[in-house]
Write an enzyme that holds these catalytic residues in place. Structure first.
Site, PDB file in Angstrom:
ATOM      1  N   ASN A 171     -22.007   7.413  11.275  1.00  0.00           N
ATOM      2  CA  ASN A 171     -22.797   6.627  10.324  1.00  0.00           C
ATOM      3  C   ASN A 171     -22.368   5.159  10.207  1.00  0.00           C
ATOM      4  OD1 ASN A 171     -23.431   9.381   8.002  1.00  0.00           O
ATOM      5  ND2 ASN A 171     -24.713   8.562   9.631  1.00  0.00           N
ATOM      6  N   TRP A 172     -21.206   4.813  10.760  1.00  0.00           N
ATOM      7  CA  TRP A 172     -20.781   3.402  10.748  1.00  0.00           C
ATOM      8  C   TRP A 172     -21.726   2.538  11.567  1.00  0.00           C
ATOM      9  CZ3 TRP A 172     -17.198   2.425   7.241  1.00  0.00           C
ATOM     10  CH2 TRP A 172     -16.285   3.423   6.908  1.00  0.00           C
ATOM     11  N   HIS A 200     -30.797   7.098  -0.967  1.00  0.00           N
ATOM     12  CA  HIS A 200     -29.438   7.635  -1.109  1.00  0.00           C
ATOM     13  C   HIS A 200     -29.086   7.873  -2.581  1.00  0.00           C
ATOM     14  CE1 HIS A 200     -28.886   7.273   3.097  1.00  0.00           C
ATOM     15  NE2 HIS A 200     -28.767   5.953   3.133  1.00  0.00           N
ATOM     16  N   ASP A 233     -30.093  15.501   4.788  1.00  0.00           N
ATOM     17  CA  ASP A 233     -30.789  14.526   5.618  1.00  0.00           C
ATOM     18  C   ASP A 233     -32.143  14.174   5.018  1.00  0.00           C
ATOM     19  OD1 ASP A 233     -31.208  12.870   7.763  1.00  0.00           O
ATOM     20  OD2 ASP A 233     -31.709  14.469   9.162  1.00  0.00           O
TER      21      ASP A 233
HETATM   22  C1  FPP Z   1     -28.928  11.226   5.472  1.00  0.00           C
HETATM   23  O1  FPP Z   1     -30.187  10.683   5.253  1.00  0.00           O
HETATM   24  C2  FPP Z   1     -28.034  10.952   4.404  1.00  0.00           C
HETATM   25  C3  FPP Z   1     -26.843  10.276   4.477  1.00  0.00           C
HETATM   26  C4  FPP Z   1     -26.270   9.680   5.668  1.00  0.00           C
HETATM   27  C5  FPP Z   1     -26.036  10.085   3.295  1.00  0.00           C
HETATM   28  C6  FPP Z   1     -25.860  11.270   2.402  1.00  0.00           C
HETATM   29  C7  FPP Z   1     -25.536  10.732   1.105  1.00  0.00           C
HETATM   30  C8  FPP Z   1     -26.032  11.136  -0.062  1.00  0.00           C
HETATM   31  C9  FPP Z   1     -26.939  12.281  -0.263  1.00  0.00           C
HETATM   32  C10 FPP Z   1     -25.650  10.339  -1.212  1.00  0.00           C
HETATM   33  C11 FPP Z   1     -24.796  10.956  -2.190  1.00  0.00           C
HETATM   34  C12 FPP Z   1     -23.654  11.738  -1.764  1.00  0.00           C
HETATM   35  C13 FPP Z   1     -22.603  11.898  -2.581  1.00  0.00           C
HETATM   36  C14 FPP Z   1     -21.488  12.787  -2.215  1.00  0.00           C
HETATM   37  C15 FPP Z   1     -22.557  11.203  -3.855  1.00  0.00           C
HETATM   38  P1  FPP Z   1     -30.713   9.600   6.257  1.00  0.00           P
HETATM   39  O2  FPP Z   1     -30.323   8.264   5.751  1.00  0.00           O
HETATM   40  O3  FPP Z   1     -30.201   9.893   7.630  1.00  0.00           O
HETATM   41  O4  FPP Z   1     -32.242   9.807   6.192  1.00  0.00           O
HETATM   42  P2  FPP Z   1     -33.296   9.577   7.363  1.00  0.00           P
HETATM   43  O5  FPP Z   1     -32.962  10.566   8.440  1.00  0.00           O
HETATM   44  O6  FPP Z   1     -34.593   9.868   6.699  1.00  0.00           O
HETATM   45  O7  FPP Z   1     -33.169   8.157   7.803  1.00  0.00           O
END
Ligand code: FPP
Length: 240
Positions: free
Chosen positions: A66-67, A35, A18
């Site tokens: 997440n969608w 990401h 996260d």
């Molecule tokens: C959460 O951060 C992260 C995700 C929903 C995506 C996880 C994906 C990756 C780490 C990319 C690579 C993965 C692979 C397997 C190649 P957030 O967007 O919720 O962050 P925030 O809470 O700060 O908004």
């Protein structure tokens, strides 16, 4: 459930990655920038597993919730997953990593599912680190899908409902091939499990750390894994 010697490190570590969005915002960049930085960390953490004695690594890449993100972010993440698989496949194979995916594939696009299948097949004979990537995964959704499959078996007369117990259900979960996680790490300061491995983490230890995922390093991972060996896990029992 397998009991583990309390002095050994965690064989199975699961990570809720996260904080990519916040990491990008702090730099005045779009969320996808975070990401992409997060994906580079995945590479580093997977490579560090053999030295740390982590045999199973399970990572939460995309949840059933997440969608609800913007179309741009969802499309960007899907394209990142395709790219990651395409680019990393050969290296993962060479490094003896066995990759598997959990989650419901039904909502994922055909091209991505084909790449996932290919990578699973390519690495099927590997026996080093077992990397499991949760994609369109939700713990409740998984239990519901498992229950549906089990109910079909009961209806068809292949399973006697009187024999159904926890082990039976575990066999129908996406994770049927995995031991339960010993340690679940969540980055970015949130102390929530967000529908990740709900059934499997019943006895796991949790580690919530403030670091945002793109800043999560091999050193931080090593410190947490090493610290785990000093904990006493009782599984509800009283140890002498
Ligand atoms: C959460 O951060 C992260 C995700 C929903 C995506 C996880 C994906 C990756 C780490 C990319 C690579 C993965 C692979 C397997 C190649 P957030 O967007 O919720 O962050 P925030 O809470 O700060 O908004």
């Amino acid at each position: 459930m397998k009991k583990q010697n309390i002095k050994t490190g965690p064989a199975h570590v699961a990570i809720i990655m996260d904080g990519n969005g916040r990491w990008a915002r702090q730099r005045g960049k779009p969320r996808l920038f975070g990401h992409h930085a997060g994906a580079r960390r995945v590479r580093e953490i997977v490579r560090s597993c053999p030295d740390l004695g982590v045999k199973y690594l399970t990572i939460f890449a995309f949840s059933t919730e997440n969608w609800r993100r913007t179309q741009t972010e969802v499309a960007g993440l899907m394209s990142l997953f395709r790219r990651y698989i395409t680019r990393e496949a050969q290296a993962l194979f060479r490094e003896n990593v066995r990759v598997r995916f959990i989650g419901d594939r039904i909502k994922l696009d055909d091209k991505l599912v084909a790449l996932m299948d290919e990578l699973e097949l390519l690495t099927a004979g590997n026996d080093g680190t077992h990397l499991t990537i949760a994609l369109n995964y939700g713990g409740r959704d998984e239990v519901a899908r498992a229950t549906k499959r089990l109910a079909r078996e009961v209806k068809a007369g292949r399973v006697d409902p009187e024999t159904v117990d926890g082990e039976t259900l575990a066999h129908y979960l996406d994770t049927y091939f995995l031991p339960d996680p010993d340690l679940v790490i969540r980055t970015s300061g949130e102390a929530r499990i967000s529908n990740f491995l709900l059934w499997q983490s019943a006895y796991a230890e949790y580690e919530f750390i403030d670091t945002l995922w793109p800043d999560f390093s091999e050193e931080i991972f090593a410190r947490i894994v090493t610290g785990f060996g000093r904990r006493e896990r009782r599984y509800g029992a009283v140890l002498a």
